[in-house]
Structures are given as C-alpha cells and as structure tokens.
Write a protein that holds these residues in place. Sequence first.
Motif, PDB file in Angstrom:
ATOM      1  N   UNK A 146      33.454  34.113  38.518  1.00 42.41           N
ATOM      2  CA  UNK A 146      32.945  35.468  37.351  1.00 42.41           C
ATOM      3  C   UNK A 146      32.377  36.791  39.258  1.00 42.41           C
ATOM      4  N   UNK A 147      32.281  36.379  40.142  1.00 41.87           N
ATOM      5  CA  UNK A 147      32.955  36.776  41.557  1.00 41.87           C
ATOM      6  C   UNK A 147      34.021  37.597  41.429  1.00 41.87           C
ATOM      7  N   UNK A 148      34.636  36.745  41.205  1.00 44.80           N
ATOM      8  CA  UNK A 148      35.651  37.696  41.523  1.00 44.80           C
ATOM      9  C   UNK A 148      36.743  38.284  39.750  1.00 44.80           C
ATOM     10  N   UNK A 149      36.727  37.464  39.024  1.00 43.23           N
ATOM     11  CA  UNK A 149      37.041  38.073  37.588  1.00 43.23           C
ATOM     12  C   UNK A 149      36.208  39.570  37.390  1.00 43.23           C
ATOM     13  N   UNK A 150      35.527  39.418  37.838  1.00 40.88           N
ATOM     14  CA  UNK A 150      34.462  41.063  37.597  1.00 40.88           C
ATOM     15  C   UNK A 150      35.041  41.835  37.965  1.00 40.88           C
ATOM     16  N   UNK A 151      35.225  42.324  39.276  1.00 47.43           N
ATOM     17  CA  UNK A 151      35.681  43.309  39.887  1.00 47.43           C
ATOM     18  C   UNK A 151      36.753  43.166  39.544  1.00 47.43           C
ATOM     19  N   UNK A 152      38.215  42.517  39.291  1.00 45.55           N
ATOM     20  CA  UNK A 152      39.569  42.136  39.274  1.00 45.55           C
ATOM     21  C   UNK A 152      39.597  43.061  37.753  1.00 45.55           C
TER      22      UNK A 152
END
Length: 320
Positions: free
Chosen positions: A198-204
């Motif tokens: 989620x730490x990657x998907x949320x910023x994207x």
Amino acid sequence: MTGAASETRLQPPSLPVAALPSHPSGQEVGRIDDLLDEGWRGLRFPRDLEARFLNDTAAERIRRLLLNSVFVAAAFNLFLVSDYLMVPDQFDLALRLRLLVFTPLLFAVIIVLARLNLPRVREGMASVSGMAAALISAGLCVLSTDVLAPAYLVSLTSILTFASGVARMRFRPALGLDVSVVLFCLVSAWLMRERAPAALLIPVVMTVVATAVFTLYASYTMEKDERRNWLMRLREHLLLDELASANEDLDRVSRSDMLTGVANRRHVDEFLAQVWERARMDGTEVSVMMIDVDHFKAYNDRYGHPEGDACLRDVATTLK
C-alpha cells in the motif's frame, strides 16, 4: 393637390426614415456585453452563439487535432522503452497494442473526423483516444508480474498532462477522460493489491488523482478564456460593422434633402462632376432637365407651410 396634401400631412416627415436606423448588430453587441459581464453557465453559449463559436474555431481545432495526432503516436510509442524496462514480460503485447492496433486506428479516426463537420463528435473521439491509451497502459501494468509494474501506473499522468497542456482538450471531453483515467488507476491498483504494498500504490494513485484535478482545472480555465476572447473578437467585429453601417447612413443622409428625400446640392454637384468627366472621356453628350413648380409661393402662403411641405413631398414622389 390640396386633397393629396391633406392625406400626406398626417404621415410622419421623411427625415427619421432617412436618418440612422436601428441595426441588429447593436442588439447583438448588447447581448454579448451581458454574457461578458454576467458569464455563462456550463461553458455553453446560447444555441446560436454556440453554433457560431464551434464553426469559427473549427479550422484551428482540426489543425491542432491533426498535429496532435502525430505527437500522440510518437509519444505513445516512445513508451515502448519504458515498457521494456518496467513490464518486460508484457513487451511483446505492448509492441502489438501500441504499434499495430492503437497507432493505425488513431490516424484512421483522426483523418475521418477531420473531414466531418461534427465538432462535438470530434472532441469526444479525442477523449476516447486518450481513454484507449490509458486503458492499454493500465492493462499492461495489471497483466505484468514484474515488481516494477505497480509503480508504472504513474505513467497515466502523462496522458492527462498531454491532453490538457498540449492538445488543449476542452473541459467536457477532458472531464470524461480524467474520470476514466482515475477509474482505470483505481481498478488497476485494486487488482494489484496482493502483490504491491500500500505504501507504493497509495502514492501512485494520489499522484494520478492530483494530476487529474490540476489538469481538469487547467482545461476549464483555458476553455473559459478561449470563449471569452472569442466573444470579445465577435463584439469588436460587430461594432466595426455597426460603425460602417452608421457611416453609410450618415453619408446617405448628407446627400439627401431632409424634407423630400431627393438628392441634395452636395450629391448633385458630385454626381454631375462624375458625369461630366465620363462625358469628356468618351465624348457622349450630357443633358440636364430643370423643373420649377409654378405658383408654389402663392400656394404656400394661402394654405400654410405644412401644406406647402406636403406639396413638395408629393412633387418629389412624382418625379421619382
């Protein structure tokens, strides 16, 4: 003559008829002033002005559409480099989709739309082309098992910025494109949630959403400015037409007698000068007929100036 004079005496004098009339362009300028002052809802003019706006801007929009299609094709296929680096397991599919499917269809659609006088369809298809490009990019990310695929979703922002900054897509088509791209991003992130933190998907996702909001606001302000500038140019054009028409009316009034409407001394002098010069050049003869109204002073003294004026108008009408 007295009976005829009594009939015409009740009619309005001829001066206001020959004087400055009210021009439709003046009413149109007033309506445009109201729009400039009060604005317009939903980025849409009244129906007649909207049709004129679309017609006046069609040539520029078609030129931009054809030019942008070349940029779209080049930029979209340039992403093959990123595909090779970010989703290498789907590179063959990306090659087919980008080069063999999307690019030929893009040029075919653009060429057909450029020949059709359908502004709304033309703008809508430009938006659909952007949706197709976004769907291909998002689909490659979802299908790929590469660890970098979730981060590659951020490439959707390039489609949004191109549509707003380069293609200058109008607000309604841009709204459809931006909403679609955000939905594609959200669905793709949901489908990849098991293999990406989620730490990657949320910023994207936030980056794509923020880009959509910013570019949508830019599309709105650009179209509003475009419409306002068009209104101001149209207002200037109408004012120039009204001024030219008023000058023609003034010239006509200055060359006619206010009472009878026949040509006055100024017009006669200029006209005779032209006739005389033409006769001097080609050797033709010139004839002038002089007409006098017998006993007019006695008639005017006996029946009064209103009846005398009516008599002169009757004589002028007969001579015409």
